[in-house]
Design a protein around this motif. Structure first.
Motif, PDB file in Angstrom:
ATOM      1  N   GLU A  55       0.834  -1.208   0.000  1.00  0.00           N
ATOM      2  CA  GLU A  55       0.000   0.000   0.000  1.00  0.00           C
ATOM      3  C   GLU A  55       0.868   1.258   0.000  1.00  0.00           C
ATOM      4  O   GLU A  55       0.613   2.208  -0.754  1.00  0.00           O
ATOM      5  N   ALA A  56       1.910   1.257   0.834  1.00  0.00           N
ATOM      6  CA  ALA A  56       2.807   2.418   0.897  1.00  0.00           C
ATOM      7  C   ALA A  56       3.505   2.635  -0.447  1.00  0.00           C
ATOM      8  O   ALA A  56       3.634   3.765  -0.906  1.00  0.00           O
ATOM      9  N   ARG A  57       3.944   1.561  -1.072  1.00  0.00           N
ATOM     10  CA  ARG A  57       4.620   1.668  -2.375  1.00  0.00           C
ATOM     11  C   ARG A  57       3.669   2.273  -3.409  1.00  0.00           C
ATOM     12  O   ARG A  57       4.061   3.166  -4.172  1.00  0.00           O
ATOM     13  N   GLU A  58       2.433   1.810  -3.434  1.00  0.00           N
ATOM     14  CA  GLU A  58       1.457   2.334  -4.406  1.00  0.00           C
ATOM     15  C   GLU A  58       1.150   3.801  -4.149  1.00  0.00           C
ATOM     16  O   GLU A  58       1.073   4.598  -5.090  1.00  0.00           O
ATOM     17  N   LEU A  59       0.989   4.168  -2.882  1.00  0.00           N
ATOM     18  CA  LEU A  59       0.737   5.572  -2.549  1.00  0.00           C
ATOM     19  C   LEU A  59       1.925   6.447  -2.947  1.00  0.00           C
ATOM     20  O   LEU A  59       1.750   7.542  -3.488  1.00  0.00           O
ATOM     21  N   ASN A  60       3.122   5.955  -2.681  1.00  0.00           N
ATOM     22  CA  ASN A  60       4.316   6.723  -3.014  1.00  0.00           C
ATOM     23  C   ASN A  60       4.451   6.903  -4.523  1.00  0.00           C
ATOM     24  O   ASN A  60       4.814   7.983  -4.994  1.00  0.00           O
ATOM     25  N   LEU A  61       4.143   5.863  -5.294  1.00  0.00           N
ATOM     26  CA  LEU A  61       4.171   5.976  -6.756  1.00  0.00           C
ATOM     27  C   LEU A  61       3.138   6.986  -7.247  1.00  0.00           C
ATOM     28  O   LEU A  61       3.422   7.797  -8.135  1.00  0.00           O
ATOM     29  N   LEU A  62       1.944   6.940  -6.680  1.00  0.00           N
ATOM     30  CA  LEU A  62       0.899   7.889  -7.068  1.00  0.00           C
ATOM     31  C   LEU A  62       1.322   9.314  -6.721  1.00  0.00           C
ATOM     32  O   LEU A  62       1.140  10.230  -7.529  1.00  0.00           O
ATOM     33  N   ASN A  63       1.904   9.501  -5.537  1.00  0.00           N
ATOM     34  CA  ASN A  63       2.363  10.835  -5.157  1.00  0.00           C
ATOM     35  C   ASN A  63       3.448  11.322  -6.110  1.00  0.00           C
ATOM     36  O   ASN A  63       3.486  12.500  -6.464  1.00  0.00           O
TER      37      ASN A  63
END
Length: 155
Positions: free
Chosen positions: A99-107
């Motif tokens: 989840e953190a990886r996906e959020l970081n990519l989106l950011n």
């Protein structure tokens, strides 16, 4: 420290990191640069804390004769199949990391979009023409006079 207590700490820290990434996403969407500055400092500190926690986990794994990171934890779980708490914590941590990886990519994508928008806006204001008379703003950010007389002066 036990592997269980270390994983509990990492999971809590990862939860804080996910929360921070969501706040960062909100600030990026709103264009709130002040909030982004504060979040950036917190983000760096939290990443450092997560790195230290991961290293502490690896110390425990190595002391048990296991590899670092995922292979070591999964070997530990295979060797301790009745310790469901560690297994559950590890699975929760893996989900949180995704989840953190996906959020970081989106950011990161939001940042790229903001940068592109800012660059396009700046280009429009500075104009790409080679004649200085057609520029609305000079390199110093000050308005240039398109003619000898400004519209503002006429009002």
């Amino acid at each position: 420290m036990t592997l269980k207590s270390l994983l509990e700490g990492e999971l809590a820290q990862m939860g804080d990191f996910i929360k921070l990434l969501k706040e960062e996403q909100g600030a990026l969407t709103a264009g709130d640069t002040e909030a982004l500055e504060a979040l950036s400092a917190t983000k760096v500190a939290l990443v450092q804390t997560l790195n230290r926690s991961g290293e502490a986990r690896n110390v425990v794994l190595r002391s048990a004769g296991l590899e670092n990171d995922r292979p070591g934890v999964e070997a530990w779980i295979r060797g301790n199949p009745k310790d469901l708490a560690v297994q559950q914590l590890w699975n929760s941590l893996k989900v949180a990391v995704v989840e953190a990886r996906e959020l970081n990519l989106l950011n990161g994508k939001l940042i790229a979009m903001r940068l592109q928008h800012n660059q396009q806006t700046l280009s429009a204001l500075l104009s790409t023409s080679t004649t200085p008379q057609s520029n609305l703003y000079g390199p110093d950010g000050q308005p240039t006079q398109l003619s000898g007389r400004r519209i503002i002066d006429a009002a």
